[in-house]
Design a protein around this motif. Structure first.
Motif, PDB file in Angstrom:
ATOM      1  N   ARG A   3      41.807  39.228  47.395  1.00  0.00           N
ATOM      2  CA  ARG A   3      41.929  40.547  46.747  1.00  0.00           C
ATOM      3  C   ARG A   3      41.458  40.519  45.296  1.00  0.00           C
ATOM      4  O   ARG A   3      41.566  41.522  44.596  1.00  0.00           O
ATOM      5  CB  ARG A   3      43.381  41.034  46.808  1.00  0.00           C
ATOM      6  N   SER A   4      40.928  39.406  44.852  1.00  0.00           N
ATOM      7  CA  SER A   4      40.442  39.300  43.478  1.00  0.00           C
ATOM      8  C   SER A   4      38.936  39.547  43.434  1.00  0.00           C
ATOM      9  O   SER A   4      38.183  38.957  44.217  1.00  0.00           O
ATOM     10  CB  SER A   4      40.727  37.905  42.913  1.00  0.00           C
ATOM     11  N   PRO A   5      38.478  40.367  42.487  1.00  0.00           N
ATOM     12  CA  PRO A   5      37.038  40.569  42.341  1.00  0.00           C
ATOM     13  C   PRO A   5      36.338  39.414  41.619  1.00  0.00           C
ATOM     14  O   PRO A   5      35.117  39.282  41.700  1.00  0.00           O
ATOM     15  CB  PRO A   5      36.941  41.861  41.521  1.00  0.00           C
ATOM     16  N   LEU A   6      37.087  38.569  40.938  1.00  0.00           N
ATOM     17  CA  LEU A   6      36.474  37.549  40.081  1.00  0.00           C
ATOM     18  C   LEU A   6      35.559  36.567  40.813  1.00  0.00           C
ATOM     19  O   LEU A   6      34.422  36.346  40.370  1.00  0.00           O
ATOM     20  CB  LEU A   6      37.554  36.811  39.288  1.00  0.00           C
ATOM     21  N   PRO A   7      35.988  35.968  41.931  1.00  0.00           N
ATOM     22  CA  PRO A   7      35.065  35.061  42.618  1.00  0.00           C
ATOM     23  C   PRO A   7      33.804  35.763  43.108  1.00  0.00           C
ATOM     24  O   PRO A   7      32.719  35.192  43.108  1.00  0.00           O
ATOM     25  CB  PRO A   7      35.875  34.530  43.805  1.00  0.00           C
ATOM     26  N   LEU A  65      32.314  38.378  41.688  1.00  0.00           N
ATOM     27  CA  LEU A  65      31.418  38.648  40.559  1.00  0.00           C
ATOM     28  C   LEU A  65      30.601  37.407  40.204  1.00  0.00           C
ATOM     29  O   LEU A  65      29.385  37.497  39.994  1.00  0.00           O
ATOM     30  CB  LEU A  65      32.220  39.132  39.351  1.00  0.00           C
ATOM     31  N   ASP A  66      31.269  36.269  40.156  1.00  0.00           N
ATOM     32  CA  ASP A  66      30.547  35.033  39.852  1.00  0.00           C
ATOM     33  C   ASP A  66      29.569  34.692  40.975  1.00  0.00           C
ATOM     34  O   ASP A  66      28.406  34.374  40.727  1.00  0.00           O
ATOM     35  CB  ASP A  66      31.512  33.870  39.632  1.00  0.00           C
ATOM     36  N   ARG A  67      30.038  34.770  42.216  1.00  0.00           N
ATOM     37  CA  ARG A  67      29.173  34.420  43.337  1.00  0.00           C
ATOM     38  C   ARG A  67      27.968  35.363  43.394  1.00  0.00           C
ATOM     39  O   ARG A  67      26.842  34.931  43.636  1.00  0.00           O
ATOM     40  CB  ARG A  67      29.966  34.459  44.644  1.00  0.00           C
ATOM     41  N   GLY A  68      28.195  36.637  43.153  1.00  0.00           N
ATOM     42  CA  GLY A  68      27.090  37.592  43.138  1.00  0.00           C
ATOM     43  C   GLY A  68      26.066  37.262  42.061  1.00  0.00           C
ATOM     44  O   GLY A  68      24.858  37.340  42.287  1.00  0.00           O
ATOM     45  N   ALA A 128      26.079  42.570  48.186  1.00  0.00           N
ATOM     46  CA  ALA A 128      27.317  42.631  48.981  1.00  0.00           C
ATOM     47  C   ALA A 128      28.517  42.174  48.146  1.00  0.00           C
ATOM     48  O   ALA A 128      29.589  42.801  48.191  1.00  0.00           O
ATOM     49  CB  ALA A 128      27.177  41.776  50.238  1.00  0.00           C
ATOM     50  N   ASP A 129      28.345  41.096  47.381  1.00  0.00           N
ATOM     51  CA  ASP A 129      29.445  40.612  46.540  1.00  0.00           C
ATOM     52  C   ASP A 129      29.822  41.633  45.478  1.00  0.00           C
ATOM     53  O   ASP A 129      31.005  41.892  45.245  1.00  0.00           O
ATOM     54  CB  ASP A 129      29.073  39.287  45.876  1.00  0.00           C
ATOM     55  N   PHE A 130      28.827  42.218  44.808  1.00  0.00           N
ATOM     56  CA  PHE A 130      29.131  43.189  43.745  1.00  0.00           C
ATOM     57  C   PHE A 130      29.767  44.448  44.319  1.00  0.00           C
ATOM     58  O   PHE A 130      30.684  45.013  43.715  1.00  0.00           O
ATOM     59  CB  PHE A 130      27.875  43.517  42.939  1.00  0.00           C
ATOM     60  N   ARG A 131      29.327  44.871  45.490  1.00  0.00           N
ATOM     61  CA  ARG A 131      29.943  46.061  46.113  1.00  0.00           C
ATOM     62  C   ARG A 131      31.405  45.794  46.491  1.00  0.00           C
ATOM     63  O   ARG A 131      32.270  46.629  46.260  1.00  0.00           O
ATOM     64  CB  ARG A 131      29.152  46.503  47.339  1.00  0.00           C
ATOM     65  N   ARG A 132      31.666  44.624  47.044  1.00  0.00           N
ATOM     66  CA  ARG A 132      33.054  44.287  47.410  1.00  0.00           C
ATOM     67  C   ARG A 132      33.922  44.140  46.160  1.00  0.00           C
ATOM     68  O   ARG A 132      35.074  44.591  46.139  1.00  0.00           O
ATOM     69  CB  ARG A 132      33.082  42.997  48.250  1.00  0.00           C
ATOM     70  N   ALA A 133      33.373  43.529  45.118  1.00  0.00           N
ATOM     71  CA  ALA A 133      34.126  43.399  43.862  1.00  0.00           C
ATOM     72  C   ALA A 133      34.463  44.773  43.308  1.00  0.00           C
ATOM     73  O   ALA A 133      35.571  44.998  42.804  1.00  0.00           O
ATOM     74  CB  ALA A 133      33.318  42.585  42.852  1.00  0.00           C
ATOM     75  N   LEU A 134      33.527  45.695  43.419  1.00  0.00           N
ATOM     76  CA  LEU A 134      33.754  47.059  42.928  1.00  0.00           C
ATOM     77  C   LEU A 134      34.874  47.742  43.712  1.00  0.00           C
ATOM     78  O   LEU A 134      35.672  48.479  43.141  1.00  0.00           O
ATOM     79  CB  LEU A 134      32.446  47.847  43.039  1.00  0.00           C
ATOM     80  N   ARG A 183      29.158  47.364  38.557  1.00  0.00           N
ATOM     81  CA  ARG A 183      28.232  48.506  38.545  1.00  0.00           C
ATOM     82  C   ARG A 183      26.945  48.159  37.813  1.00  0.00           C
ATOM     83  O   ARG A 183      25.845  48.484  38.272  1.00  0.00           O
ATOM     84  CB  ARG A 183      28.893  49.731  37.910  1.00  0.00           C
ATOM     85  N   GLN A 184      27.080  47.481  36.686  1.00  0.00           N
ATOM     86  CA  GLN A 184      25.909  47.088  35.906  1.00  0.00           C
ATOM     87  C   GLN A 184      25.000  46.155  36.718  1.00  0.00           C
ATOM     88  O   GLN A 184      23.774  46.327  36.736  1.00  0.00           O
ATOM     89  CB  GLN A 184      26.366  46.391  34.617  1.00  0.00           C
ATOM     90  N   GLN A 185      25.586  45.200  37.407  1.00  0.00           N
ATOM     91  CA  GLN A 185      24.786  44.269  38.187  1.00  0.00           C
ATOM     92  C   GLN A 185      24.116  44.946  39.385  1.00  0.00           C
ATOM     93  O   GLN A 185      22.978  44.634  39.723  1.00  0.00           O
ATOM     94  CB  GLN A 185      25.646  43.077  38.654  1.00  0.00           C
ATOM     95  N   LEU A 186      24.810  45.887  39.998  1.00  0.00           N
ATOM     96  CA  LEU A 186      24.191  46.638  41.095  1.00  0.00           C
ATOM     97  C   LEU A 186      22.992  47.436  40.598  1.00  0.00           C
ATOM     98  O   LEU A 186      21.962  47.500  41.294  1.00  0.00           O
ATOM     99  CB  LEU A 186      25.224  47.559  41.749  1.00  0.00           C
ATOM    100  N   GLN A 187      23.100  47.987  39.411  1.00  0.00           N
ATOM    101  CA  GLN A 187      21.956  48.719  38.819  1.00  0.00           C
ATOM    102  C   GLN A 187      20.785  47.768  38.583  1.00  0.00           C
ATOM    103  O   GLN A 187      19.623  48.133  38.838  1.00  0.00           O
ATOM    104  CB  GLN A 187      22.349  49.382  37.489  1.00  0.00           C
TER     105      GLN A 187
END
Length: 105
Positions: free
Chosen positions: A55-59, A61-64, A78-84, A98-102
């Motif tokens: 349930r943590s977005p942190l891993p 964000l790094d993996r993405g 996929a990682d950034f969307r799930r983190a969001l 959001r910034q990384q998805l952009q």
């Protein structure tokens, strides 16, 4: 710099021997690995961290970030969307996702 990274990696390794389920230690070692060029090791640590704290977005964000660095655009997205999905809407984590998805578009 490489000596500092090796020392950091060794410290994280020792810490994980004592506390193998510590999310911060896993992510710290992942970041030290990535900075020293070991993206495969960094991704493996992020995978372990994501299993430990689903349930943590942190891993994610790094993996993405490291997937994107390796050219795995779909995996990174996929990682950034799930983190969001997991991060509070107004958090730094959500803004970063959001910034990384952009950037991937």
């Amino acid at each position: 710099r490489s000596r500092c990274l090796r020392a950091a990696r060794a410290a994280f390794d020792r810490g994980l021997l004592l506390a193998p389920r510590d999310l911060n230690l896993l992510l710290g070692r992942a970041r030290a690995r990535a900075r020293s060029g070991d993206l495969s090791g960094a991704l493996a640590d992020c995978d372990a961290a994501a299993r430990l704290a689903p349930r943590s977005p942190l891993p994610l964000l790094d993996r993405g970030t490291w997937r994107a660095a390796r050219g795995d655009r779909l995996g990174a997205e996929a990682d950034f969307r799930r983190a969001l999905e997991l991060a509070p809407a107004d958090s730094a984590e959500a803004r970063f996702a959001r910034q990384q998805l952009q950037r991937l578009r």
